[in-house]
Structures are given as C-alpha cells and as structure tokens.
Design a protein around this motif. Structure first.
Motif, PDB file in Angstrom:
ATOM      1  N   GLN A   1      25.779  16.545   8.978  1.00 55.40           N
ATOM      2  CA  GLN A   1      26.494  17.626   8.309  1.00 55.40           C
ATOM      3  C   GLN A   1      26.473  17.475   6.784  1.00 55.40           C
ATOM      4  OE1 GLN A   1      29.865  18.826  11.565  1.00 55.40           O
ATOM      5  NE2 GLN A   1      30.422  17.206  10.160  1.00 55.40           N
ATOM      6  N   GLN A   2      26.381  16.235   6.268  1.00 61.07           N
ATOM      7  CA  GLN A   2      26.426  16.025   4.815  1.00 61.07           C
ATOM      8  C   GLN A   2      25.759  14.696   4.474  1.00 61.07           C
ATOM      9  OE1 GLN A   2      30.357  15.801   3.159  1.00 61.07           O
ATOM     10  NE2 GLN A   2      29.680  16.207   1.065  1.00 61.07           N
ATOM     11  N   VAL A   3      25.014  14.707   3.285  1.00 64.42           N
ATOM     12  CA  VAL A   3      24.383  13.487   2.760  1.00 64.42           C
ATOM     13  C   VAL A   3      24.725  13.410   1.273  1.00 64.42           C
ATOM     14  CG1 VAL A   3      22.239  12.222   2.310  1.00 64.42           C
ATOM     15  CG2 VAL A   3      22.516  13.544   4.452  1.00 64.42           C
ATOM     16  N   GLN A   4      25.248  12.270   0.850  1.00 57.73           N
ATOM     17  CA  GLN A   4      25.548  12.041  -0.569  1.00 57.73           C
ATOM     18  C   GLN A   4      24.878  10.735  -1.015  1.00 57.73           C
ATOM     19  OE1 GLN A   4      29.803  12.011  -0.996  1.00 57.73           O
ATOM     20  NE2 GLN A   4      29.948  14.272  -1.067  1.00 57.73           N
ATOM     21  N   ILE A   5      24.385  10.748  -2.295  1.00 57.26           N
ATOM     22  CA  ILE A   5      23.794   9.546  -2.910  1.00 57.26           C
ATOM     23  C   ILE A   5      24.676   9.191  -4.102  1.00 57.26           C
ATOM     24  CG2 ILE A   5      21.757   8.541  -4.027  1.00 57.26           C
ATOM     25  CD1 ILE A   5      20.061  10.558  -2.505  1.00 57.26           C
ATOM     26  N   TRP A   6      25.143   7.949  -4.098  1.00 58.54           N
ATOM     27  CA  TRP A   6      26.044   7.490  -5.151  1.00 58.54           C
ATOM     28  C   TRP A   6      25.333   6.415  -5.998  1.00 58.54           C
ATOM     29  CZ3 TRP A   6      30.459   6.000  -1.266  1.00 58.54           C
ATOM     30  CH2 TRP A   6      30.923   7.171  -0.610  1.00 58.54           C
ATOM     31  N   THR A   7      25.738   6.326  -7.258  1.00 62.41           N
ATOM     32  CA  THR A   7      25.307   5.204  -8.087  1.00 62.41           C
ATOM     33  C   THR A   7      26.164   4.004  -7.759  1.00 62.41           C
ATOM     34  OG1 THR A   7      26.807   5.754  -9.894  1.00 62.41           O
ATOM     35  CG2 THR A   7      24.614   6.798  -9.920  1.00 62.41           C
ATOM     36  N   GLU A   8      25.850   2.904  -8.383  1.00 58.96           N
ATOM     37  CA  GLU A   8      26.626   1.691  -8.142  1.00 58.96           C
ATOM     38  C   GLU A   8      28.038   1.870  -8.644  1.00 58.96           C
ATOM     39  OE1 GLU A   8      27.353  -2.018  -6.592  1.00 58.96           O
ATOM     40  OE2 GLU A   8      25.569  -0.764  -6.364  1.00 58.96           O
ATOM     41  N   ASP A   9      28.192   2.750  -9.673  1.00 56.48           N
ATOM     42  CA  ASP A   9      29.523   2.991 -10.225  1.00 56.48           C
ATOM     43  C   ASP A   9      30.304   4.001  -9.406  1.00 56.48           C
ATOM     44  OD1 ASP A   9      28.871   1.252 -12.258  1.00 56.48           O
ATOM     45  OD2 ASP A   9      28.102   2.856 -13.553  1.00 56.48           O
ATOM     46  N   GLY A  10      29.708   4.560  -8.383  1.00 48.61           N
ATOM     47  CA  GLY A  10      30.390   5.508  -7.537  1.00 48.61           C
ATOM     48  C   GLY A  10      30.180   6.955  -7.937  1.00 48.61           C
ATOM     49  N   GLU A  11      29.265   7.193  -8.876  1.00 49.71           N
ATOM     50  CA  GLU A  11      28.985   8.567  -9.294  1.00 49.71           C
ATOM     51  C   GLU A  11      28.094   9.218  -8.257  1.00 49.71           C
ATOM     52  OE1 GLU A  11      26.815  11.084 -12.862  1.00 49.71           O
ATOM     53  OE2 GLU A  11      26.946   8.891 -12.976  1.00 49.71           O
ATOM     54  N   ILE A  12      28.412  10.464  -7.880  1.00 48.11           N
ATOM     55  CA  ILE A  12      27.591  11.197  -6.923  1.00 48.11           C
ATOM     56  C   ILE A  12      26.477  11.868  -7.709  1.00 48.11           C
ATOM     57  CG2 ILE A  12      27.559  13.054  -5.235  1.00 48.11           C
ATOM     58  CD1 ILE A  12      30.528  12.551  -4.740  1.00 48.11           C
ATOM     59  N   VAL A  13      25.260  11.435  -7.433  1.00 52.92           N
ATOM     60  CA  VAL A  13      24.121  11.983  -8.156  1.00 52.92           C
ATOM     61  C   VAL A  13      23.383  13.003  -7.309  1.00 52.92           C
ATOM     62  CG1 VAL A  13      23.855   9.960  -9.629  1.00 52.92           C
ATOM     63  CG2 VAL A  13      22.724  10.024  -7.391  1.00 52.92           C
ATOM     64  N   ALA A  14      23.662  13.058  -6.003  1.00 51.64           N
ATOM     65  CA  ALA A  14      23.037  14.066  -5.138  1.00 51.64           C
ATOM     66  C   ALA A  14      23.976  14.337  -3.964  1.00 51.64           C
ATOM     67  CB  ALA A  14      21.678  13.584  -4.641  1.00 51.64           C
ATOM     68  N   ASN A  15      24.092  15.622  -3.552  1.00 51.08           N
ATOM     69  CA  ASN A  15      24.965  16.012  -2.438  1.00 51.08           C
ATOM     70  C   ASN A  15      24.318  17.188  -1.724  1.00 51.08           C
ATOM     71  OD1 ASN A  15      27.255  16.191  -0.753  1.00 51.08           O
ATOM     72  ND2 ASN A  15      28.032  17.884  -1.994  1.00 51.08           N
ATOM     73  N   SER A  16      24.180  17.064  -0.421  1.00 50.56           N
ATOM     74  CA  SER A  16      23.593  18.148   0.375  1.00 50.56           C
ATOM     75  C   SER A  16      24.420  18.331   1.646  1.00 50.56           C
ATOM     76  CB  SER A  16      22.133  17.814   0.726  1.00 50.56           C
ATOM     77  OG  SER A  16      21.580  18.835   1.519  1.00 50.56           O
ATOM     78  N   GLU A  17      24.762  19.582   1.953  1.00 58.54           N
ATOM     79  CA  GLU A  17      25.561  19.904   3.138  1.00 58.54           C
ATOM     80  C   GLU A  17      24.857  20.976   3.964  1.00 58.54           C
ATOM     81  OE1 GLU A  17      29.556  20.994   2.312  1.00 58.54           O
ATOM     82  OE2 GLU A  17      29.824  19.458   0.752  1.00 58.54           O
ATOM     83  N   THR A  18      25.107  20.963   5.252  1.00 54.89           N
ATOM     84  CA  THR A  18      24.514  21.981   6.120  1.00 54.89           C
ATOM     85  C   THR A  18      25.201  23.303   5.882  1.00 54.89           C
ATOM     86  OG1 THR A  18      26.038  21.442   7.893  1.00 54.89           O
ATOM     87  CG2 THR A  18      23.929  20.292   7.894  1.00 54.89           C
ATOM     88  N   VAL A  19      24.455  24.355   5.946  1.00 52.09           N
ATOM     89  CA  VAL A  19      25.017  25.687   5.758  1.00 52.09           C
ATOM     90  C   VAL A  19      24.683  26.595   6.932  1.00 52.09           C
ATOM     91  CG1 VAL A  19      24.979  25.544   3.247  1.00 52.09           C
ATOM     92  CG2 VAL A  19      22.954  26.365   4.459  1.00 52.09           C
ATOM     93  N   ASP A  20      23.835  26.164   7.833  1.00 53.58           N
ATOM     94  CA  ASP A  20      23.402  27.031   8.924  1.00 53.58           C
ATOM     95  C   ASP A  20      24.186  26.808  10.221  1.00 53.58           C
ATOM     96  OD1 ASP A  20      22.434  24.489   9.182  1.00 53.58           O
ATOM     97  OD2 ASP A  20      20.540  25.104  10.127  1.00 53.58           O
ATOM     98  N   ARG A  21      25.112  25.871  10.258  1.00 51.22           N
ATOM     99  CA  ARG A  21      25.967  25.689  11.435  1.00 51.22           C
ATOM    100  C   ARG A  21      27.374  25.289  11.009  1.00 51.22           C
ATOM    101  NH1 ARG A  21      22.059  21.678  11.787  1.00 51.22           N
ATOM    102  NH2 ARG A  21      22.803  19.533  11.384  1.00 51.22           N
ATOM    103  N   ARG A  22      28.349  25.560  11.923  1.00 55.20           N
ATOM    104  CA  ARG A  22      29.754  25.383  11.565  1.00 55.20           C
ATOM    105  C   ARG A  22      30.082  23.897  11.476  1.00 55.20           C
ATOM    106  NH1 ARG A  22      34.144  27.782  15.543  1.00 55.20           N
ATOM    107  NH2 ARG A  22      33.447  25.921  16.744  1.00 55.20           N
ATOM    108  N   ARG A  23      30.790  23.551  10.432  1.00 53.98           N
ATOM    109  CA  ARG A  23      31.194  22.176  10.253  1.00 53.98           C
ATOM    110  C   ARG A  23      32.308  21.834  11.227  1.00 53.98           C
ATOM    111  NH1 ARG A  23      30.267  19.906   5.083  1.00 53.98           N
ATOM    112  NH2 ARG A  23      31.492  18.133   5.837  1.00 53.98           N
ATOM    113  N   GLY A  24      32.297  20.684  11.809  1.00 54.91           N
ATOM    114  CA  GLY A  24      33.352  20.229  12.694  1.00 54.91           C
ATOM    115  C   GLY A  24      33.766  18.829  12.333  1.00 54.91           C
ATOM    116  N   GLU A  25      34.439  18.178  13.279  1.00 57.92           N
ATOM    117  CA  GLU A  25      34.851  16.799  13.050  1.00 57.92           C
ATOM    118  C   GLU A  25      33.621  15.916  12.903  1.00 57.92           C
ATOM    119  OE1 GLU A  25      37.433  13.265  15.316  1.00 57.92           O
ATOM    120  OE2 GLU A  25      37.232  15.262  16.209  1.00 57.92           O
ATOM    121  N   GLY A  26      33.632  15.034  11.889  1.00 58.19           N
ATOM    122  CA  GLY A  26      32.447  14.225  11.618  1.00 58.19           C
ATOM    123  C   GLY A  26      32.753  12.750  11.521  1.00 58.19           C
ATOM    124  N   LEU A  27      31.663  11.958  11.550  1.00 51.09           N
ATOM    125  CA  LEU A  27      31.737  10.498  11.445  1.00 51.09           C
ATOM    126  C   LEU A  27      30.889  10.077  10.244  1.00 51.09           C
ATOM    127  CD1 LEU A  27      32.533   7.714  12.654  1.00 51.09           C
ATOM    128  CD2 LEU A  27      30.412   7.839  13.999  1.00 51.09           C
TER     129      LEU A  27
END
Length: 635
Positions: A92-118
C-alpha cells in the motif's frame, strides 16, 4: 446460586429424550468450538507472518535498488524506485528515508482502497557496510481479513454439519432408549386407570429386563384387582341387603310407633276428658287430690306422646322453617314463664339473662329446641339450677343452656342425640320426681337444628353439669311491630264456667264411644249443644234432620272401616243441608304416621293431636269459630 437453581429446574422439565440429545450436543459443540478456535488462530497467525515476510522481501529489494540513488541524493530515481515497490501485490505504501529520518521518496497506491496494513522497516546498507538510510514498506492485510471471513464461514458450516450429525445421532440414540421407557410410562398410566396393560419386549437388555418385570407385575396386579373387585361386589351386595333390612326395620319402627301412639292416644284422650268431667263441680278435697294425680299422670303421658309426634312430623317432612326476624328476649321471656314454676317446684333456680340481640330463625322451631333443652336440664338437675344466655359471635348468635346437673360421661356424649338413647343409670336415678323421658328430646333438637341449617354443640363433665350451645343467625334490631294482645289463658274458674261455649251447636265425630261420651260431657258442661256420630252414615243422617248446620265440627281423622274424617267433612260440605263457610272445622287425632301427617298438613284444617286437654280444646274451638265467622262475613 439462584441462577444455577433455575437452570437445574429448567433442565428437570425436559423429557428424557431431550436430555439425552442435549447431553450429546453440549460436549460436541464445546469440543468443535475449541478445535476450530485453535486451528483458526494458527491459520490466521501463519497468514499474517507470510504477509510480513512478503513485505520484508519487497523492502530489501527496494533498499538494494535505492542504495546508489540515495548516495547521489537523486530524488527522482528514488521516487521511481519507491513507486516500483508499490507495484508488488498487497503493498500500500513505500517510503525511503535518509539516515537522519528525512523522507526523500514516498509512493502510495491509488488504484485500490487502503485498509489495515502491516509496516516493515529495512536499513539501506552501502558497499562499505554503512547505513545510509531506511526503507519502510506497508503491506495491506486485506488478504488476512478475507481469510478470516472465509474461515468463519467455513467454521459455521463445519459447526452446523457437526451439530446436525451429532444431533441426529443423539436423537436416534434417545429414541432407541426413551421410546421403550415412554411406552412403559403410558402402560403405567393405563394400569393406574384400572385398564389392562402390557408392553412389547424390545430395546437394550436393561430395558428388556425392566419391561419383562413390568408385564409380570401388571398381570399380578390385574389378578389382585379382579379378586378385590369381586370382594367389593360381594360386600356391596351384602351392604345393600343389610341397608334394605335396616330400611324395612326403620319403616316397621315408624309404623309401630305411629300405630302404638294412635292406639294409646285414644284412651288417653278419653281419660283426659273424663278426668275433667270428674273435676267439674267436685268439692271433696280427697277426690280433687286424686283427680289431680290422674291429671299429672295424663300430663306425663302427654309429654311422651308429644316427643313421638315431633319425631313423626320431622320424618314426614311437614315441618318447614318460617324465617322471621325477632328479638331473642321475647323467646327468653316465654321460656322463663313456662319453666320457672317447674324449677321452683323442684327447688332449683332458673336464670334467664336479658338480651337485646335479634335473630333470624323460625320462632316455633327455635322455641321447641330451647324448650327441650331446658326441660332436659331441669329433669337431670338435682341441685343448683339452669342458666340461659346469649352472646354475639361474629355474624351469628350463640345461645347457651347451662345446668349444674349430673352431667354426661365422655363416652355417652357422642350418642345422646340419637333416637331413644338414654344414659343409665345416673340421669334417671337423679331425675326429680322420677320423671323419665323416651330419649327423643335431644334427637328432636338435632333434627330441628338440621332443618334450621345450624348446629348444636354439647360439653359436659360428670357430676359437674352440662352446657349445650345453639348457633343461630343474627339479625339487625328493628322496631317491634304492634302485636295484638294475646287472649288471657283460661283459669280454673273459666274452665268450670258452664256458659263459655253457650249456644254453640257442635257436631262431634269419633269412632270411639268413650271419647264421644267424654267430649259430650265436657262440651255440655261448657254450655254447648252436642251432636254425636261414630260414622259417616250417622253424620249424614244427622245432616238430613237438622234445621240449622252446626257451628263447629270436631272430627277424628281415622274412623271405622278405613273412613277418613277429612272425607266425612267433605261429604258434609257436599250435602244439600250440610255445613258451609260459617261452620268451623277442627280435627282431633292421635295419628302420627308420616303420610297421614302430610295429608293433614295439605288439608288446611286446624288439627289437635291427642291427648288434648279441655282448656286447649276449648281455646281451639273458640279460635276456629271466630275465624269461620270472619270468613263467612267476608263472603
């Protein structure tokens, strides 16, 4: 505790088959639910771990690809790399963080309904082993939810199938076990109702043994019932035969008493008339004393015959209560006047307490009850006296008659109300003047009390006295209605007055010549003109010759040849020269048979029962003559 008690009571109401089915279903349901719960938990746990491992794999792949772009901080390349990770199943979602915790990339699904995730986080490691950043992959658990729903559907199906199978098996087992028991219970019900019953031998060995024992017991019980019924039939027939004998004996007793009473009343009535004739004009004290003794004996016999007459009237059913409200004190005054001279003659005290209570009862019947009780108390009291009182009890009134007499032993008290039962020897040996009854006074009291729908209670102690209680209904007090003054009782001078019936023509009909002679003497002494006849023919012959019908007809009931005084009076009424409305009619009879008493009561003619004292006879003639004159004047 109450909940458990209600549960056990509810289970006790179930049938045996229902309890067996419930016994099969409850453990099977519990075991199935426990097994399904454990297996479902394991399956869902494994599926969740599989999804976690899938997310870990995607995260490692993204971390490997993102290592070089992250080192160059190529954000566009990192965004493409994150987007590529979302193309994996369930991501449902992929994030790439730097060592300092900065999010440099974020991608989420848009073609299906989001539900409970792990979420799974994996570090990005450079070639020299340093951590340059992190990759976070969130994978959806919709597969787990779908699996859970599928599992619950399967659980419901499996549970239903299991319960159905267990229920069918339990029902079959219950029927196999309970059906013979149910049939046995129905057979027991038929056996209890007196019907023949047996059951078929089937089922398990234990049930077969029970059925065999029941059949043997049923056969033995049926045989015992047959023998018992036979004995009951024999006993019933014997009882019916004895009842018939008792009925015949009772009727014979009634006929004997009635015949003896009638035959003895005739000479006694003549003796009464002749004794009065002897006293008329007699001045010799010795002769008057002897005549007085004769009258005392006649009065004693009169009391005995009156007891028999009262019982015969009750047997005939001619006495019916005439309900009325009246002050009890009026009856008490009458009892006091009647019995005070008797008590004083015996040296006893008679205490009648004043009362303001009113009762609803038959005045004559209640008077007869109390008269019998007081007379009985005076007869069996040697010293002391008799007390009469009343008190309110609830909605009724209790009347007490208490004496200080010889008392009644406990073993006699239950029988003193029986006919002809008398206590020996104390009551008679102590009776004043040797007065003796026939044992009918209390029997008459009991019968009258039954007619009045009330009860009589007795308590007594030997040599201490007796108390008899009578319960009657209370009535509200009311203003007494004006009462016409009662005619004064005739005195001895009146009885000797020769013109008290002067100028009256009296026809006397009786088949006993001695009674005719006695009546002629007494009525002639009173100034009446007497016409005497022994038969119907003689009476009708007199009617042929008289110029004026008699003023009064005094007739016996039973005449010679089976003739009847009522029929003779009716023949005189039909005679062309016979009697009319102005002629008074009076029956004087010694008959006490129940059918005769009913016949007299239905005739509506005044009646006196032998022996009749001259004073009572004269009062009755005067009263009937006055009533006849009133009727004639009204016509």
């Amino acid at each position: 505790m109450n909940w458990n008690f209600r549960l056990l009571r509810g289970l006790a109401r179930l049938t045996f088959a229902q309890q067996l089915i419930l016994l099969a279903l409850v453990p099977a349901t519990a075991a199935t639910l426990v097994a399904i719960a454990v297996l479902t938990r394991q399956h869902l746990g494994n599926l969740t771990e599989l999804m976690r491992a899938n997310a870990q794999t995607v995260a490692l792949q993204v971390a490997t690809v993102a290592q070089a772009p992250l080192a160059r901080m190529d954000r566009r390349a990192l965004a493409r790399t994150a987007q590529t990770g979302t193309y994996q199943p369930h991501v449902q979602q992929v994030q790439i963080w730097t060592e300092d915790g900065e999010i440099v990339a974020n991608s989420e699904t848009v073609d299906r309904r989001r539900g409970e995730g792990l979420q799974v986080v994996v570090p990005i490691v450079s070639d020299d082993g340093r951590h340059n950043g992190k990759v976070m992959v969130e994978i959806g658990l919709d597969a787990v939810q779908s699996a859970r729903r599928s599992v619950w559907l399967n659980v419901a199906l499996v549970l239903a199938m299991s319960l159905l199978g267990v229920g069918l098996a339990g029902w079959w087992a219950a029927r196999r076990i309970s059906e013979p028991i149910r049939a046995l219970g129905e057979a027991v019900d038929r056996l209890g109702a007196g019907e023949a019953a047996s059951v078929a031998i089937e089922g398990t060995s234990e049930v077969r043994h029970l059925q065999h024992g029941f059949n043997q017991a049923a056969r033995a019980l049926a045989e015992s019932h047959r023998l018992l019924q036979s004995r009951i039939n024999e006993a019933t027939a014997e009882l019916a035969r004895k009842n018939q004998l008792l009925e015949v004996a009772s009727q014979a007793k009634t006929r004997l008493l009635a015949a003896a009473s009638h035959d003895l009343r005739q000479p006694l009535h003549a003796l009464t008339l002749f004794s009065d004739g002897l006293a008329n004009g007699e001045t010799d004290p010795v002769k008057l004393q002897r005549i007085g003794h004769i009258r005392e004996c006649v009065d004693s016999l009169d009391r005995l015959f009156s007891e028999l007459l009262n019982l015969s009237q009750l047997d005939a059913g001619v006495l019916q209560p005439q309900w009325a409200d009246f002050p009890l004190d009026r009856l008490f005054d009458e009892i006091s006047r009647n019995f005070r001279p008797v008590a004083e003659q015996q040296g006893l005290r008679l205490v009648v307490r004043k009362t303001e209570l009113w009762v609803r009862c038959d005045y004559v019947m209640l008077s007869r009850i109390l008269n019998n009780l007081v007379s009985n108390s005076l007869r069996h009291t040697v010293e002391g006296g008799v007390l009469i009182g009343a008190r309110a009890r609830g909605k009724g009134v209790r009347i007490d008659v208490v004496d200080t007499g010889v008392g009644i032993a406990a073993h006699h008290q239950a029988r003193v109300f029986e006919e002809f039962y008398q206590v020996e020897p104390a009551s008679r040996s102590n009776a004043p003047g040797g007065a003796r009854g026939m044992g009918l006074g209390l029997a008459t009291v009991q019968r009258l009390a039954e007619l009045l729908n009330t009860r009589v209670e007795l308590s007594s102690r030997l040599n201490k006295g007796t108390c008899v209680r009578v319960q009657v209904r209370a009535a509200p007090a009311a203003l007494p209605a004006p009462v016409a003054p009662a005619p004064a009782a005739a005195s001895a001078d009146d009885e000797s007055n020769g013109d008290s019936l002067a100028d009256l023509r009296i026809l006397v009909i009786d088949d006993e010549r001695t009674i005719l002679e006695g009546l002629s003497v007494v009525l002639s002494n009173w100034g009446a003109t007497v016409l005497a006849a022994q038969t119907r023919a003689e009476a009708l012959a007199l009617a042929d010759g008289w110029d004026t019908p008699p003023d009064v007809v005094v007739s016996d009931l039973l005449l010679q040849g089976g003739d009847n005084g009522l029929d003779v009076i009716a023949a005189l009424e039909r005679h062309p020269n016979g009697i009319g409305a102005g002629t008074a009619r009076l029956l004087v009879t010694g008959e006490t048979k129940p059918d005769r008493l009913r016949e007299v009561a239905a005739a509506g003619i005044a009646v006196l029962y032998k022996p009749v004292s001259p004073r009572v006879l004269r009062q009755a003639i005067q009263a009937q003559r006055a009533a006849a004159l009133v009727i004639a004047a009204g016509l």
